[in-house]
Design a protein around this motif. Sequence first.
Motif, mmCIF file in Angstrom:
data_model
loop_
_atom_site.group_PDB
_atom_site.id
_atom_site.type_symbol
_atom_site.label_atom_id
_atom_site.label_comp_id
_atom_site.label_asym_id
_atom_site.label_seq_id
_atom_site.Cartn_x
_atom_site.Cartn_y
_atom_site.Cartn_z
ATOM 1 N N ALA A 114 -4.072 -0.680 11.192
ATOM 2 C CA ALA A 114 -3.002 -0.111 10.391
ATOM 3 C C ALA A 114 -2.778 1.347 10.794
ATOM 4 O O ALA A 114 -3.652 1.993 11.371
ATOM 5 N N PRO A 115 -1.603 1.899 10.489
ATOM 6 C CA PRO A 115 -1.350 3.299 10.849
ATOM 7 C C PRO A 115 -2.390 4.227 10.246
ATOM 8 O O PRO A 115 -2.823 4.068 9.112
ATOM 9 N N ALA A 116 -2.808 5.206 11.039
ATOM 10 C CA ALA A 116 -3.847 6.128 10.590
ATOM 11 C C ALA A 116 -3.287 7.093 9.557
ATOM 12 O O ALA A 116 -2.118 7.472 9.578
ATOM 13 N N VAL A 117 -4.163 7.519 8.644
ATOM 14 C CA VAL A 117 -3.823 8.546 7.678
ATOM 15 C C VAL A 117 -4.293 9.870 8.252
ATOM 16 O O VAL A 117 -5.484 10.171 8.271
ATOM 17 N N ARG A 138 -12.223 6.251 1.672
ATOM 18 C CA ARG A 138 -11.220 6.670 2.647
ATOM 19 C C ARG A 138 -11.386 5.886 3.939
ATOM 20 O O ARG A 138 -12.497 5.551 4.358
ATOM 21 N N ASP A 139 -10.252 5.590 4.576
ATOM 22 C CA ASP A 139 -10.234 4.942 5.890
ATOM 23 C C ASP A 139 -9.093 5.572 6.666
ATOM 24 O O ASP A 139 -7.937 5.162 6.537
ATOM 25 N N ARG A 140 -9.403 6.563 7.452
ATOM 26 C CA ARG A 140 -8.358 7.358 8.106
ATOM 27 C C ARG A 140 -8.217 7.091 9.587
ATOM 28 O O ARG A 140 -7.243 7.495 10.194
ATOM 29 N N GLN A 141 -9.199 6.424 10.209
ATOM 30 C CA GLN A 141 -9.191 6.286 11.659
ATOM 31 C C GLN A 141 -8.432 5.037 12.075
ATOM 32 O O GLN A 141 -8.373 4.049 11.362
ATOM 33 N N LEU A 169 -1.199 14.186 6.220
ATOM 34 C CA LEU A 169 -0.654 13.270 5.233
ATOM 35 C C LEU A 169 -1.683 12.824 4.200
ATOM 36 O O LEU A 169 -1.358 12.029 3.320
ATOM 37 N N SER A 170 -2.904 13.315 4.285
ATOM 38 C CA SER A 170 -3.948 12.870 3.381
ATOM 39 C C SER A 170 -3.764 13.464 1.990
ATOM 40 O O SER A 170 -3.473 14.661 1.839
ATOM 41 N N ALA A 171 -3.956 12.607 0.975
ATOM 42 C CA ALA A 171 -3.906 13.053 -0.422
ATOM 43 C C ALA A 171 -5.282 13.367 -0.964
ATOM 44 O O ALA A 171 -5.419 13.678 -2.155
ATOM 45 N N ALA A 172 -6.319 13.296 -0.119
ATOM 46 C CA ALA A 172 -7.682 13.553 -0.584
ATOM 47 C C ALA A 172 -7.865 14.965 -1.130
ATOM 48 O O ALA A 172 -8.507 15.147 -2.174
ATOM 49 N N PRO A 173 -7.331 16.023 -0.472
ATOM 50 C CA PRO A 173 -7.492 17.365 -1.059
ATOM 51 C C PRO A 173 -6.884 17.481 -2.454
ATOM 52 O O PRO A 173 -7.489 18.097 -3.348
ATOM 53 N N ALA A 174 -5.721 16.884 -2.668
ATOM 54 C CA ALA A 174 -5.118 16.925 -4.001
ATOM 55 C C ALA A 174 -5.943 16.140 -5.009
ATOM 56 O O ALA A 174 -6.050 16.526 -6.180
ATOM 57 N N ALA A 175 -6.558 15.039 -4.559
ATOM 58 C CA ALA A 175 -7.404 14.251 -5.453
ATOM 59 C C ALA A 175 -8.631 15.046 -5.878
ATOM 60 O O ALA A 175 -9.014 15.047 -7.061
ATOM 61 N N THR A 223 -8.938 0.825 -10.437
ATOM 62 C CA THR A 223 -8.679 1.150 -9.036
ATOM 63 C C THR A 223 -7.208 1.444 -8.835
ATOM 64 O O THR A 223 -6.345 0.859 -9.510
ATOM 65 N N ALA A 224 -6.925 2.357 -7.914
ATOM 66 C CA ALA A 224 -5.549 2.716 -7.569
ATOM 67 C C ALA A 224 -5.572 3.367 -6.196
ATOM 68 O O ALA A 224 -6.596 3.884 -5.744
ATOM 69 N N GLU A 225 -4.421 3.308 -5.529
ATOM 70 C CA GLU A 225 -4.296 3.864 -4.181
ATOM 71 C C GLU A 225 -3.669 5.245 -4.234
ATOM 72 O O GLU A 225 -2.756 5.504 -5.015
ATOM 73 N N LEU A 226 -4.185 6.140 -3.392
ATOM 74 C CA LEU A 226 -3.596 7.469 -3.255
ATOM 75 C C LEU A 226 -2.297 7.385 -2.460
ATOM 76 O O LEU A 226 -2.166 6.524 -1.576
ATOM 77 N N PRO A 227 -1.336 8.212 -2.764
ATOM 78 C CA PRO A 227 -1.349 9.289 -3.760
ATOM 79 C C PRO A 227 -0.959 8.838 -5.164
ATOM 80 O O PRO A 227 -0.999 9.637 -6.100
ATOM 81 N N ASP A 228 -0.553 7.569 -5.337
ATOM 82 C CA ASP A 228 -0.086 7.116 -6.641
ATOM 83 C C ASP A 228 -1.188 7.193 -7.694
ATOM 84 O O ASP A 228 -0.896 7.292 -8.887
ATOM 85 N N ALA A 229 -2.461 7.150 -7.266
ATOM 86 C CA ALA A 229 -3.559 7.213 -8.229
ATOM 87 C C ALA A 229 -3.542 8.509 -9.019
ATOM 88 O O ALA A 229 -3.974 8.547 -10.180
#
Length: 478
Positions: free
Chosen positions: A418-421, A408-411, A425-431, A362-368
């Motif tokens: 917590a601050p919304a993604v 993903r938890d963006r809302q 700022l989402s790294a999902a497209p790059a992933a 497991t790892a967190e985006l974008p560092d994953a």
Amino acid sequence: MLDESLLDAPEALARADTRGLLRGAAESGARVRTAARYAAEAGIADLQPDGRPRGVLVAGPGSVAECTADLLGALTGGSVPVTLIRPTGVAPAAGALRWALPGWAGPLDLLAVTSPDGSEPGLAVLLDQAYRRGCTVVALTPSGTPLVEAVERARGLHLPTTPAALREPDPGTGYGQPPTDVDPYGADPTPPGTPHAERPGAPGADQPEETERPAPGEGGTNPPPLAPGEAHPRPEPPAVGALGTHPHGAGEPPAAQRTNPYPADPSPGALWAVLTPLLALVDRIGLVHAPPETLQRVADRLDQVAERCGPAQATYRNPAKSLAAELADALPLVWTEGEVAAAVGRRFARLLGAVAGRPALTAELPDALRVHGALLTSPFAGGADPDDFFRDRVEEPEALRARVVLLRDRQAADASDAPAVTADLSAAPAARELALSHDTPISELEPTAEHAVERAAELLAITDFAAVYLTLAGAGGS
């Protein structure tokens, strides 16, 4: 290998579920309602807090305490640091675990201890230490346990929880509760003051009197004396196959020795018996917005997921069964976006290892993208096959191939989240681009609820069911 036909056979799943994992996952909503009622009866609504604590410390055995601290830290949005006190000891047994407060803990901090049965003496010692430091303490454990007496001595708050269901050990897996009449650390079971002659195993305590020792070589264990110059006899070598086929010559251990000697983690739904009253407490303190109506919505959300992910639902319309089938013979790379999703991802990876017996990273985006990028170009990648294409694959095991699981938890619905993604700022497209460019399949889960606690509940429920189905349909079942 995963028996996908078993996923669409509810009766076969029930027979394979010897540990009640499906029931544990399905009853999460009921656990929330019961725990909320217990918390209300304990007087949560009558508390008059003086303000927020400087820090929250969580201590307890197993994955429940770890996930509770992780989720609580995500739901507070960093407004108050949440610290998990990890236990030490020679074994993961109740009598061997010890906890110690960090040096900075003091009167401004809140300590929450969790225990499924309240039998850990190390937690009682921790509560006494917290009382001497002036910490506010709360214990989440069933009523009538030794830990309740310890929290009363520390003048803390007891929030009762439902006791963990005890199951007989399964002969095929070795999982279950250890016998309560045996102390694995050799403690003397006889009461203090018992004369030595009356103790079990002592000479004179239901033991035959010692008779005269046999002469050497006459049926005793002493060998006969050797004549001068006579060599000791060489023992006969064991027959071929007498010691089994172990590579070191030792016989193949029996099945009972090949299983895990320690109790397995509790069923997935056990988390909510602890997390729910703690959410009610931190709502009263002002750390997380989780009033009773929110907890009711959480229970309803868990029930809805249980209907969608239940064993009666076909795989093609069951997100948990679909995810389990996708992870068959795969190395899951759990990538997360958002604090709540990160906590759920870490729990999912732990469940896959502790319950399903499967590795996961497991790892967190974008560092994953940087941490796991090399795995997508290694033999674990979906399109990589450096071996001879025409080799005989009949006898060789199926190789693991990486598969990305994106949580993903963006809302963000209110100020306590917590601050919304945002989309920018989402790294999902790059992933997605990185995974698909290396022929690595990807699975995505994103909750639709508005409140952070509900979103966490939805992600937790789906991944819990997926881990259970992967366990039941995998080799060996539960």
